[in-house]
Enzyme design. Sequence first.
Site, PDB file in Angstrom:
ATOM      1  N   SER A  77      27.082  34.937  34.673  1.00  9.04           N
ATOM      2  CA  SER A  77      28.452  34.404  34.722  1.00  9.04           C
ATOM      3  C   SER A  77      28.553  32.958  35.164  1.00  9.04           C
ATOM      4  O   SER A  77      29.616  32.349  35.007  1.00  9.04           O
ATOM      5  CB  SER A  77      29.326  35.255  35.647  1.00  9.04           C
ATOM      6  N   LYS A  80      29.778  30.617  32.641  1.00  8.61           N
ATOM      7  CA  LYS A  80      31.213  30.458  32.344  1.00  8.61           C
ATOM      8  C   LYS A  80      31.716  29.094  32.814  1.00  8.61           C
ATOM      9  O   LYS A  80      32.668  28.550  32.264  1.00  8.61           O
ATOM     10  CB  LYS A  80      32.013  31.587  33.003  1.00  8.61           C
ATOM     11  N   TYR A 204      28.320  34.438  23.466  1.00  8.88           N
ATOM     12  CA  TYR A 204      28.535  34.763  24.888  1.00  8.88           C
ATOM     13  C   TYR A 204      27.299  35.454  25.496  1.00  8.88           C
ATOM     14  O   TYR A 204      26.851  35.104  26.588  1.00  8.88           O
ATOM     15  CB  TYR A 204      29.790  35.639  25.015  1.00  8.88           C
ATOM     16  N   TYR A 256      34.310  36.474  41.857  1.00  9.11           N
ATOM     17  CA  TYR A 256      34.870  37.770  41.465  1.00  9.11           C
ATOM     18  C   TYR A 256      36.084  38.094  42.343  1.00  9.11           C
ATOM     19  O   TYR A 256      36.811  37.193  42.758  1.00  9.11           O
ATOM     20  CB  TYR A 256      33.811  38.879  41.540  1.00  9.11           C
ATOM     21  N   VAL A 274      25.922  38.148  37.878  1.00  8.93           N
ATOM     22  CA  VAL A 274      25.386  39.468  38.221  1.00  8.93           C
ATOM     23  C   VAL A 274      23.863  39.525  38.355  1.00  8.93           C
ATOM     24  O   VAL A 274      23.332  40.524  38.827  1.00  8.93           O
ATOM     25  CB  VAL A 274      25.814  40.575  37.226  1.00  8.93           C
TER      26      VAL A 274
HETATM   27  N1  GLU Z   1      26.547  39.130  31.143  1.00  5.72           N
HETATM   28  C1  GLU Z   1      27.535  39.521  32.002  1.00  5.72           C
HETATM   29  C2  GLU Z   1      28.650  40.276  31.346  1.00  5.72           C
HETATM   30  O1  GLU Z   1      29.503  39.750  30.736  1.00  5.72           O
HETATM   31  C3  GLU Z   1      28.019  38.407  32.833  1.00  5.72           C
HETATM   32  C4  GLU Z   1      28.673  39.020  33.984  1.00  5.72           C
HETATM   33  C5  GLU Z   1      28.530  38.318  35.256  1.00  5.72           C
HETATM   34  O2  GLU Z   1      27.529  37.696  35.580  1.00  5.72           O
HETATM   35  O3  GLU Z   1      29.520  38.407  35.960  1.00  5.72           O
HETATM   36  O4  GLU Z   1      28.748  41.425  31.422  1.00  5.72           O
END
Ligand code: GLU
Length: 331
Positions: A77, A80, A204, A256, A274
Amino acid sequence: MVQGTANFNTEQNKEWLQEYVDDWVSFYRKHTSEGEVASYIPLLKEANPEHLGIAILGKNGMEIRSGDVDIPFTIQSVSKVISFIVACMDRGVSYVLDRVDVEPTGEAFNSIMHLEMKKLDKPLNPFINAGAITVTSMLKGKTPDEKFKTIIDILEKMLGYRPSINTEVYESERDSSMRNRAIGYYLLETGSLESDMNMTLETYFKQCSIEITVDDLARIGLILANDGMDLDSYEEIIPRQIARITKALMLTCGMYDASGKFATYVGIPAKSGVSGGIIALSPARVREENLPFIDGCGIGVYGPALDKQGNSVAGIRLLRHIASQWDLSIF
Ligand code: GLU
């Protein structure tokens, strides 16, 4: 706070700071047993939950590295942040923010509850999956590879090398992507996607699977701390306005559904993923005292054992401790 009158920002005193950070890493490593590695992407289960590492990079080139700093991990994430920056640079800030809001959700990263229950016309922010997938759909390019290239190109500029994808994690994520596909279909139905849904999701998954290290995160953090300017070349890699919006979003939405707690107790912009990575930064501080990294720093953390919100359990504690010892909070 670290005591004494020495100037912490000189190479001579680096050893001091190094000793402190080494102690803190070994102390907080014990907390890794309180968390669990992510398992919803099968390959992430293979991470060693006891790992904990940190890199802190200052404006004067001073770097403190401690713990498991040489373990590569997937960016997840934290990507992002990069895709948001690239979309804003390519499309313009107002174009992007017309399509993705800037409000914290208080919900899990992969929740679609708000979108559906509140009948929102756009995802709440670019750091939850619904927002990030929408942002990825805005990246330039007609194929996943072309879109992905826009992310890798800016990473190469920032890091001085071209990071690669961890193919096994990419395949594992793609093959276990039921929730993200559900989000994709929802966004398709609401007309939020600017590109084909499958192409957007493939991009993504690729961006989440880019392999990096804590040093890379510290370097990107430092560029953001410096409002988008590279400190070696003095090149503006990210326009100042975009760097500032990105930092505001990191502070309000980066951790989060623990973003409020992190802003309150740690007080610096950060974004976690994550796989256990956290990018954080401290801008230059205007204080009377002599404090470590007073001119600002970028921080990269890796600790794959996660708490219930999905943040590195030991990484958060370590950051909280360092921020309080060195008075890093922006408030
Ligand atoms: N690859 C992860 C997903 O979209 C990224 C989530 C994350 O790191 O929060 O499920």
